[in-house]
Design a protein around this motif. Sequence first.
Motif, short mmCIF file in Angstrom:
data_model
loop_
_atom_site.label_atom_id
_atom_site.label_comp_id
_atom_site.label_asym_id
_atom_site.label_seq_id
_atom_site.Cartn_x
_atom_site.Cartn_y
_atom_site.Cartn_z
N ALA A 7 0.67 -1.11 -0.02
CA ALA A 7 -0.03 -0.01 -0.01
C ALA A 7 0.81 1.28 0.13
CB ALA A 7 -0.84 0.07 1.30
N TYR A 10 2.37 1.77 -3.44
CA TYR A 10 1.53 2.35 -4.36
C TYR A 10 1.01 3.85 -4.20
CZ TYR A 10 -2.73 1.96 -7.33
OH TYR A 10 -3.49 1.96 -8.52
N ALA A 11 1.15 4.16 -2.83
CA ALA A 11 0.70 5.59 -2.28
C ALA A 11 1.86 6.64 -3.16
CB ALA A 11 0.74 5.86 -1.14
N TYR A 12 3.41 5.96 -2.94
CA TYR A 12 4.38 6.83 -3.56
C TYR A 12 4.02 7.16 -4.97
CZ TYR A 12 6.83 6.87 0.79
OH TYR A 12 7.43 6.83 1.89
N TYR A 32 3.50 17.27 0.19
CA TYR A 32 2.83 16.34 0.79
C TYR A 32 3.10 15.99 2.39
CZ TYR A 32 1.70 15.86 -4.03
OH TYR A 32 1.17 15.96 -5.40
N GLU A 92 2.83 6.33 8.12
CA GLU A 92 2.06 5.80 6.98
C GLU A 92 0.63 6.56 6.88
OE1 GLU A 92 2.75 1.05 7.25
OE2 GLU A 92 1.97 1.80 8.79
N PHE A 96 -0.58 8.25 3.39
CA PHE A 96 -1.87 7.66 2.50
C PHE A 96 -2.93 8.86 2.17
CE2 PHE A 96 -1.02 3.47 4.72
CZ PHE A 96 -0.19 3.06 3.61
N ALA A 99 -1.35 10.63 -0.45
CA ALA A 99 -1.64 10.05 -1.99
C ALA A 99 -3.16 10.39 -2.24
CB ALA A 99 -1.68 8.55 -1.68
N GLN A 103 -4.00 12.08 -5.71
CA GLN A 103 -5.09 11.40 -6.50
C GLN A 103 -6.20 12.18 -6.97
OE1 GLN A 103 -5.16 7.98 -7.70
NE2 GLN A 103 -6.67 8.57 -9.16
#
Length: 210
Positions: A7, A10-12, A32, A92, A96, A99, A103
């Motif tokens: 996870a 994928y976020a990176y 970020y 974490e 997220f 991310a 997105q």
Amino acid sequence: MAAELTAAEYAYLIILEAEGREISNNEMFEIYEVRLKSPDYEKLNADGYVVSTTKPRPYRHVITDKGSKVLGEALTIDQGRAGEGAKRSAGERQLFWAAMVAQQKLLLAKRNGTSAVIEKPEPTDLDSRIRAAYTKLAGAPGDYVNLTELRPLIGDASKAEVDKALVRLLDSPDVRLEPEPFGHRIGAEERKAAVHVGGEDRHKLAIGLR
């Protein structure tokens, strides 16, 4: 395949896809509040999803075509889990959240038919330009950088103007100017780039110390 990604990895990728360019860890943190560090960047590089440049610091990363492609593949439920009995750390959770912000940038860019990259205005005052140049060079807040590397990034300001700004920045609690501790490293370029403060030449700048 997307199933190979955690996870966090994928976020990176989402963040790098949203930026659509090479981005340094310092700039990623500014936008970020996360940085792509070991072991995640090493794994993403080994899998061919990201290309990272580690010298000179700070680390810089860019997503590859393979990385962009994998974002379009279906995820599994396991990729969103922290692991049996595990809880998400604050880092974490921030990753997220970052991310999700990235997105959203991607979705808005696609809707508007524009790039997701948000151009930040260049600092206009000299103090801000020095801080921006420092950020490009430093691996992390508080790291010392050489004035020989810093001055070329500031622009067309004269040495006298930059010297005054550096001395003025010393009034800030997070700024330090220090001499080069190893005398044998001081050459003509270092002497030329130094700023004279308190009866001695200072060769190194750190910002972010408390």
